[in-house]
Design a protein around this motif. Structure first.
Motif, PDB file in Angstrom:
ATOM      1  N   TYR A  55       0.837  -1.193   0.000  1.00  0.00           N
ATOM      2  CA  TYR A  55       0.000   0.000   0.000  1.00  0.00           C
ATOM      3  C   TYR A  55       0.880   1.254   0.000  1.00  0.00           C
ATOM      4  O   TYR A  55       2.062   1.204   0.343  1.00  0.00           O
ATOM      5  CB  TYR A  55      -0.931  -0.019   1.209  1.00  0.00           C
ATOM      6  N   GLU A  57       1.251   3.910   1.868  1.00  0.00           N
ATOM      7  CA  GLU A  57       1.937   4.318   3.100  1.00  0.00           C
ATOM      8  C   GLU A  57       3.221   3.521   3.303  1.00  0.00           C
ATOM      9  O   GLU A  57       4.233   4.068   3.742  1.00  0.00           O
ATOM     10  CB  GLU A  57       1.015   4.157   4.313  1.00  0.00           C
ATOM     11  N   TRP A  79      -2.651   7.672  -4.784  1.00  0.00           N
ATOM     12  CA  TRP A  79      -3.907   7.412  -4.074  1.00  0.00           C
ATOM     13  C   TRP A  79      -5.031   7.031  -5.024  1.00  0.00           C
ATOM     14  O   TRP A  79      -6.178   6.889  -4.604  1.00  0.00           O
ATOM     15  CB  TRP A  79      -4.266   8.630  -3.229  1.00  0.00           C
ATOM     16  N   TYR A 108     -11.340   0.151  -2.483  1.00  0.00           N
ATOM     17  CA  TYR A 108     -10.560   1.137  -1.753  1.00  0.00           C
ATOM     18  C   TYR A 108     -11.025   1.100  -0.313  1.00  0.00           C
ATOM     19  O   TYR A 108     -12.211   1.280  -0.043  1.00  0.00           O
ATOM     20  CB  TYR A 108     -10.790   2.537  -2.338  1.00  0.00           C
ATOM     21  N   TRP A 109     -10.144   0.801   0.573  1.00  0.00           N
ATOM     22  CA  TRP A 109     -10.517   0.857   1.970  1.00  0.00           C
ATOM     23  C   TRP A 109      -9.314   1.291   2.770  1.00  0.00           C
ATOM     24  O   TRP A 109      -8.176   1.064   2.395  1.00  0.00           O
ATOM     25  CB  TRP A 109     -11.097  -0.455   2.470  1.00  0.00           C
ATOM     26  N   PHE A 110      -9.594   1.977   3.855  1.00  0.00           N
ATOM     27  CA  PHE A 110      -8.548   2.513   4.710  1.00  0.00           C
ATOM     28  C   PHE A 110      -8.571   1.750   6.016  1.00  0.00           C
ATOM     29  O   PHE A 110      -9.570   1.757   6.729  1.00  0.00           O
ATOM     30  CB  PHE A 110      -8.778   4.010   4.945  1.00  0.00           C
ATOM     31  N   GLN A 114      -3.237   2.160   6.802  1.00  0.00           N
ATOM     32  CA  GLN A 114      -2.943   1.500   5.535  1.00  0.00           C
ATOM     33  C   GLN A 114      -4.109   1.677   4.574  1.00  0.00           C
ATOM     34  O   GLN A 114      -5.249   1.451   4.929  1.00  0.00           O
ATOM     35  CB  GLN A 114      -2.712   0.001   5.746  1.00  0.00           C
ATOM     36  N   THR A 115      -3.794   2.079   3.351  1.00  0.00           N
ATOM     37  CA  THR A 115      -4.813   2.248   2.320  1.00  0.00           C
ATOM     38  C   THR A 115      -4.681   1.097   1.330  1.00  0.00           C
ATOM     39  O   THR A 115      -3.608   0.881   0.783  1.00  0.00           O
ATOM     40  CB  THR A 115      -4.606   3.573   1.574  1.00  0.00           C
ATOM     41  N   GLU A 117      -5.919  -0.576  -2.237  1.00  0.00           N
ATOM     42  CA  GLU A 117      -6.550  -0.179  -3.491  1.00  0.00           C
ATOM     43  C   GLU A 117      -6.339  -1.260  -4.541  1.00  0.00           C
ATOM     44  O   GLU A 117      -5.248  -1.795  -4.657  1.00  0.00           O
ATOM     45  CB  GLU A 117      -5.919   1.098  -4.027  1.00  0.00           C
TER      46      GLU A 117
END
Length: 142
Positions: A55, A57, A79, A108-110, A114-115, A117
């Motif tokens: 991801y 980050e 992003w 897409y989830w946070f 951590q993101t 995608e």
């Protein structure tokens, strides 16, 4: 039978880490290639080639001095689809027809810092209306 606490906690931590990351398998999603390397740099492309479940980050943490060697923030949005470029996925574009049921197309989830995608590219062919139909053609631009 009683298990020592430390090995049990370690095992549970390992299992939760192993199940915490994932990659959508179907429909196929974008992955980094030459177009991504050109827009985002080799550091970014190689990072995700090594672990496509990672991801943004983690990419930035792994490169505290910033992304170099070709990274162009104007052409590479980390992003949006992790910066993966459409040019690398032309062969994977899916086609749907009106009325066909489709699962979600951008995941897409946070999570905790951590993101995640994954993106799937698709097209829907232009619909043709019958001559007596009240439907008119509309043009949309992004």
């Amino acid at each position: 039978m009683q298990l020592p606490l430390l090995p049990l906690v370690s095992l549970l931590g390992l299992l939760s880490g192993a199940t915490a990351h994932g990659l959508v398998q179907s429909p196929s999603t974008r992955s980094p290639g030459d177009a991504t390397a050109a827009a985002c740099g080799k550091t970014m492309a190689n990072f995700y080639k090594a672990d496509n479940t990672s991801y943004p980050e983690a990419l930035l943490r792994a490169n505290p001095g910033g992304l170099k060697d070709g990274y162009n923030a104007k052409n590479c949005n980390l992003w949006l689809c992790k910066g993966y470029q459409f040019g690398d996925n032309k062969a994977g574009v899916r086609q749907y027809v009106g009325g066909q049921e489709v699962v979600v197309l951008q995941w897409y989830w946070f999570g905790q810092g951590q993101t995640y995608e994954s993106c799937t590219d698709f097209v829907v062919p232009e619909a043709t209306a019958a001559a007596d139909s009240p439907i008119r053609k509309r043009e949309w631009w992004a």
